[in-house]
Design a protein around this motif. Sequence first.
Motif, mmCIF file in Angstrom:
data_model
loop_
_atom_site.group_PDB
_atom_site.id
_atom_site.type_symbol
_atom_site.label_atom_id
_atom_site.label_comp_id
_atom_site.label_asym_id
_atom_site.label_seq_id
_atom_site.Cartn_x
_atom_site.Cartn_y
_atom_site.Cartn_z
ATOM 1 N N TYR A 66 4.252 -2.453 -3.768
ATOM 2 C CA TYR A 66 3.933 -2.433 -3.466
ATOM 3 C C TYR A 66 2.905 -3.685 -4.654
ATOM 4 C CZ TYR A 66 0.538 -4.032 0.570
ATOM 5 O OH TYR A 66 -0.127 -4.415 1.732
ATOM 6 N N TYR A 67 2.942 -2.620 -5.408
ATOM 7 C CA TYR A 67 1.969 -3.057 -6.639
ATOM 8 C C TYR A 67 2.728 -4.443 -7.384
ATOM 9 C CZ TYR A 67 0.474 -2.855 -11.745
ATOM 10 O OH TYR A 67 0.428 -3.069 -13.137
ATOM 11 N N GLU A 69 4.810 -6.643 -6.022
ATOM 12 C CA GLU A 69 5.034 -7.381 -5.540
ATOM 13 C C GLU A 69 3.218 -8.191 -5.336
ATOM 14 O OE1 GLU A 69 6.034 -5.550 -1.254
ATOM 15 O OE2 GLU A 69 7.776 -5.443 -2.299
ATOM 16 N N ASN A 70 2.621 -7.416 -5.521
ATOM 17 C CA ASN A 70 1.342 -7.744 -5.226
ATOM 18 C C ASN A 70 1.619 -9.145 -6.442
ATOM 19 O OD1 ASN A 70 -0.217 -6.979 -2.992
ATOM 20 N ND2 ASN A 70 -1.051 -5.112 -3.280
ATOM 21 N N GLU A 255 -0.867 3.240 -2.600
ATOM 22 C CA GLU A 255 -0.749 3.952 -1.226
ATOM 23 C C GLU A 255 -0.362 5.507 -1.690
ATOM 24 O OE1 GLU A 255 1.886 1.437 2.042
ATOM 25 O OE2 GLU A 255 2.852 1.353 -0.587
ATOM 26 N N GLU A 283 -7.696 -0.903 -0.706
ATOM 27 C CA GLU A 283 -5.734 -0.953 0.132
ATOM 28 C C GLU A 283 -5.849 0.759 -0.068
ATOM 29 O OE1 GLU A 283 -3.050 -2.988 -2.388
ATOM 30 O OE2 GLU A 283 -3.034 -1.740 -3.904
ATOM 31 N N ARG A 324 -1.286 -9.344 3.477
ATOM 32 C CA ARG A 324 -2.126 -8.220 2.370
ATOM 33 C C ARG A 324 -3.103 -8.918 2.046
ATOM 34 N NH1 ARG A 324 2.632 -6.575 -1.649
ATOM 35 N NH2 ARG A 324 4.114 -6.610 -0.078
#
Length: 403
Positions: A66-67, A69-70, A255, A283, A324
């Motif tokens: 997720y990190y 992808e951001n 997360e 987040e 997001r």
Amino acid sequence: MKNSAWWFIGLGGMLMVSAGCAEETGTDADGQNGGEAEVETEVDVEGDEEVVNIGYTGPLSGPAAYYGENTLNGMRMAAEEINEEGFEIDGVTYKVNVIAYDDMYLPNEAGTNARRLVQENDTSVVFVPHSGGVFATQVFNEEEEFLIAAYTSEPDVLEQGNELTLRIPPAYTMYPDFFIDYQMENFGERLALLPTATQYGKDWTETIVPEWEEAGGEIVFDGEIDFSQDTDFYNIVSNALNSDPDVLFVGGASEPTALVIDQAKELGFEGGFMVMDQAKLEEMEAVLGGYERLEGAVGVLPQLKSDAAGAEAFNTGYQEQYDRIPTSESAFNYQAMYVLVEAMKASGSVDDAQAIMAAMDEGVKALDEEDIVWYLEGVENQGFDWLGGAAAVENGEIVILEE
């Protein structure tokens, strides 16, 4: 940090593009790249227009996906906007093609991917969003003449004598004094360490420990968590709490860090949390379903609090396109792409890494106001010079922290 100001604001409530021109491919069953880029922008060129490739290697699978992808989404969003008109150098119009590979947060994979991006895709710039990957890539980037756009707050990446490394975010050394003052004043002097087991986590820990002790504090538990291996945090959090800490030092990707904090709350911990800058309060709030579970935490000021000229448009566009929360990872890499293009224009080249690096400060100064999503003042000692900010969660009220 020269000419910078600190914003300290407590949090109340916060909100939460796969690009239409992006093509995504998966990984093999064993988690390795299947011979193709994980993400590659499809660029429409007309007439004599040319394409400039920009590389990315970062975690697109695993606990830090997720990190990763951001960071990548911020680059892609900027590239798509830039490609609406393209940019001109010496009468030639260029458009940006972002080519991204998954390195699963592994330094050796990052190095392999970076070399492949340069040799197979002729990239003069590779974005790398973790310190281990940056260090691995610094071994050969000067020899192979490409610029590392390092999205890591690790200050040591600029102490290697590598002239082709640009650090994008602020160094984490700007945070400890303020974090420590807040936590000691509100919770106490006994600190338990539960950071990520990555090189970034180890380096952050080596910074925070002597400053905590110098301020009169005590380290009562020394642990770390390998988020790539561990998914159940009960045992290590229980062991940490058995040492009777007043404060927990936690961090890594948002997360899993949120789950560590949640486990501590489940076990009855009522102390404070010092949150490393990679994990974002906004987040973690989304993971935990509210700021109540983050009571006592201090961390980085959310991007949604930025009042820079381009912040509202970026924040709204990012949420609409990617569904997001816009964080500093997405915002800073978005802005870095715009700076990179301006530096290319100022240097007169899309492939001379030395010239592009030399023009980076000029690139910052050339930004249009609407492209500024967080206050960026220039480049100092090969690092972007941002206005810094931190936030605390305290009864849902705004809290102003002072030195």
